[in-house]
Design an enzyme around this catalytic site. Structure first.
Site, PDB file in Angstrom:
ATOM      1  N   HIS A 101     -40.527  35.793  10.855  1.00  0.00           N
ATOM      2  CA  HIS A 101     -40.886  35.086  12.090  1.00  0.00           C
ATOM      3  C   HIS A 101     -41.257  36.168  13.098  1.00  0.00           C
ATOM      4  O   HIS A 101     -40.670  37.258  13.083  1.00  0.00           O
ATOM      5  CB  HIS A 101     -39.708  34.329  12.695  1.00  0.00           C
ATOM      6  CG  HIS A 101     -39.059  33.287  11.830  1.00  0.00           C
ATOM      7  ND1 HIS A 101     -38.070  33.583  10.942  1.00  0.00           N
ATOM      8  CD2 HIS A 101     -39.233  31.946  11.770  1.00  0.00           C
ATOM      9  CE1 HIS A 101     -37.664  32.470  10.348  1.00  0.00           C
ATOM     10  NE2 HIS A 101     -38.359  31.457  10.821  1.00  0.00           N
ATOM     11  N   ASP A 104     -38.254  37.782  14.620  1.00  0.00           N
ATOM     12  CA  ASP A 104     -37.373  38.613  13.777  1.00  0.00           C
ATOM     13  C   ASP A 104     -37.762  40.072  13.897  1.00  0.00           C
ATOM     14  O   ASP A 104     -36.910  40.949  13.885  1.00  0.00           O
ATOM     15  CB  ASP A 104     -37.525  38.317  12.267  1.00  0.00           C
ATOM     16  CG  ASP A 104     -37.368  36.883  11.902  1.00  0.00           C
ATOM     17  OD1 ASP A 104     -36.636  36.178  12.592  1.00  0.00           O
ATOM     18  OD2 ASP A 104     -37.994  36.468  10.890  1.00  0.00           O
TER      19      ASP A 104
HETATM   20  C1  XUL Z   1     -34.567  27.205   8.185  1.00  0.00           C
HETATM   21  C2  XUL Z   1     -35.572  27.859   7.337  1.00  0.00           C
HETATM   22  C3  XUL Z   1     -36.518  28.762   8.041  1.00  0.00           C
HETATM   23  C4  XUL Z   1     -37.888  28.764   7.476  1.00  0.00           C
HETATM   24  C5  XUL Z   1     -38.871  29.577   8.256  1.00  0.00           C
HETATM   25  O1  XUL Z   1     -33.685  26.393   7.506  1.00  0.00           O
HETATM   26  O2  XUL Z   1     -35.580  27.681   6.142  1.00  0.00           O
HETATM   27  O3  XUL Z   1     -35.991  30.038   8.053  1.00  0.00           O
HETATM   28  O4  XUL Z   1     -37.907  29.222   6.158  1.00  0.00           O
HETATM   29  O5  XUL Z   1     -38.949  29.187   9.571  1.00  0.00           O
END
Ligand code: XUL
Ligand code: CO
Length: 437
Positions: A101, A104
């Site tokens: 993300h 992150d």
């Molecule tokens: C949350 C989840 C996220 C997604 C990406 O449960 O799985 O981390 O993979 O946003």
């Protein structure tokens, strides 16, 4: 160069007899299975959030995972150092991909402009690290759920400014994903859902979300981003009613709003089970409709009712997953992303290696077991036979659309009753799977 994992060398394949906990016993990247190397079937990816950002907090307790390289701040300097940590880890593990993300990898600033500038600094370093190591970006995404501004949702927020902020954030995240050669772009609708029907205009929220996706697609075309868009279904947590509940809910949205050529699915095991499905069900449902794009490989806990994001170690699970993936000929440009975290009691950096090695070996075994089942047509022959009444006669005419209710009634009036049923043989098939395991 500083090393952050001095006790670990490059993890090697040593074969099933090895007792070395820092070696692969099944994952042999170049070994060919059904005409393709293991690394190309599995396309493993490390996730940045759990592996490099998770600190072990839970609703009841403070961080337990204090990393020696982390100075405890959310500074750009710390984020730059973390890139070195991440690429040393991934190089030693031997994974070809990672995902992140935006928040992150780089700290959020006080304004969008500042956040974008922070991100640019880290992305420049990620790009260098990718070129140096050959590790590639499987997907990028935007975190549209952690910041309090997203309390009511992002693309489904009743606040148009929040919607605009989310759009700007996705625009930037897509640009950096493209800059880093990302092969996919994920939309997990963290807070795209609602808690209370009394204050929610569901129709407007869904229409807004659809507009958001079309604008995202328009922008991808505008900048020439070719990565595959992926929705990641999840039924609850954080909101009570998530609009992306499961593969079926996502597909309905995708179809309703004309997004079938635009969006596929990234299916996660723990999300499937929270929705009351098995992972195999979700994968099969997506695959038969041509939208199985990628997987988040993890597992939940049988006794806990939330998203525990544990590493997958169950060979039955990985075999089932690989049976579906192999049937559709693989996942590319998607992959197998370990959206999984070590337990908060597993406090040493080396536990990150044990966790990923276990997950990779479990998938390598699943791949080989699934290939053996497929080589013998052990399941497919049975299933084919089970539906063989549709291969000729009245069944054939039903399938090719050349009969109707009147003709079927005449047929059955003459026959009097249906042919006898044959056994489903579930127990025999379960035993058969055990033979291969
Ligand atoms: C949350 C989840 C996220 C997604 C990406 O449960 O799985 O981390 O993979 O946003
Ligand atoms: Co996920």
């Amino acid at each position: 160069m500083t090393t952050y994992f001095p006790e670990v060398q490059k993890v090697q394949y040593e074969g099933p007899q090895s007792k070395n906990p820092l070696a692969f016993r099944y994952y042999n990247p170049t070994e060919v299975v059904e005409g393709r190397s293991m690394q190309d079937w599995l396309r493993f990816s490390v996730c940045y959030w759990h592996t490099f950002r998770c600190n072990g907090t839970d609703p009841f307790g403070a961080p337990t995972l204090t990393r020696p390289w982390d100075d405890g701040t959310d500074s750009v300097e710390n984020a730059l150092k973390r890139v070195d940590v991440a690429f040393e880890f991934m190089t030693k593990l031997g994974v070809p991909y990672y995902c992140f993300h935006d928040r992150d990898v780089a700290p959020e600033g006080k304004t969008l402009r500042e956040s974008n500038a922070n991100l640019d600094k880290i992305v420049a370093k990620l790009k260098e690290a990718q070129a140096r190591t050959g590790i590639k970006l499987l997907w990028g995404t935007a975190n549209l759920f952690s910041n309090p501004r997203f309390m009511h949702g992002a693309a489904t927020s009743p606040n148009a400014d929040v919607y605009a902020f989310a759009a700007a954030q996705v625009k930037k995240a897509m640009e950096v994903t493209m800059e880093l050669g990302g092969e996919n772009y994920v939309f997990w609708g963290g807070r795209e859902g609602y808690m209370c029907s009394y204050n929610t205009d569901m129709k407007r929220e869904l229409d807004h979300l659809a507009r958001f996706m079309h604008m995202a697609n328009d922008y991808a075309k505008q900048i020439g981003f070719k990565g595959q868009f992926l929705f990641e279904p999840k039924p609850k947590e954080p909101t009570k009613h998530q609009y992306d509940f499961d593969a079926a809910a996502c597909l309905n949205f995708i179809r309703q709003f004309g997004l079938l050529d635009v969006v596929k699915l990234n299916i996660e095991t723990n999300h499937a089970t929270l929705a009351g499905h098995t992972m195999m069900h979700e994968l099969e449902y997506a695959s038969i409709q041509g939208v199985l794009g990628s997987i988040d490989a993890n597992t939940g806990d049988l006794l806990l009712g939330w998203d525990t994001d544990q590493f997958p170690t169950d060979i039955y699970l990985t075999t089932q997953v690989m049976l579906v993936i192999m049937k559709q000929g693989g996942l590319a440009p998607g992959g197998t992303n370990f959206d999984a975290k070590v337990r908060r009691e597993s406090i040493d950096p080396i536990d990150l290696f044990y966790a990923h090695i276990g997950g990779m070996d479990a998938f390598a075994r699943g791949l080989k077991i699934a290939a053996a089942i497929r080589a013998d047509n052990a399941l497919s022959d049975f299933v084919k036979q089970r539906y063989s009444s549709f291969d000729s006669g009245v069944g054939r005419r039903i399938e090719n659309g050349t009969t109707n209710f009147t003709e079927l009634e005449t047929y059955m009036l003459e026959k009097g009753d249906a042919a006898a049923n044959i056994s489903g043989r579930q127990e025999m098939l379960e035993n058969l799977i055990n033979r291969y395991i």
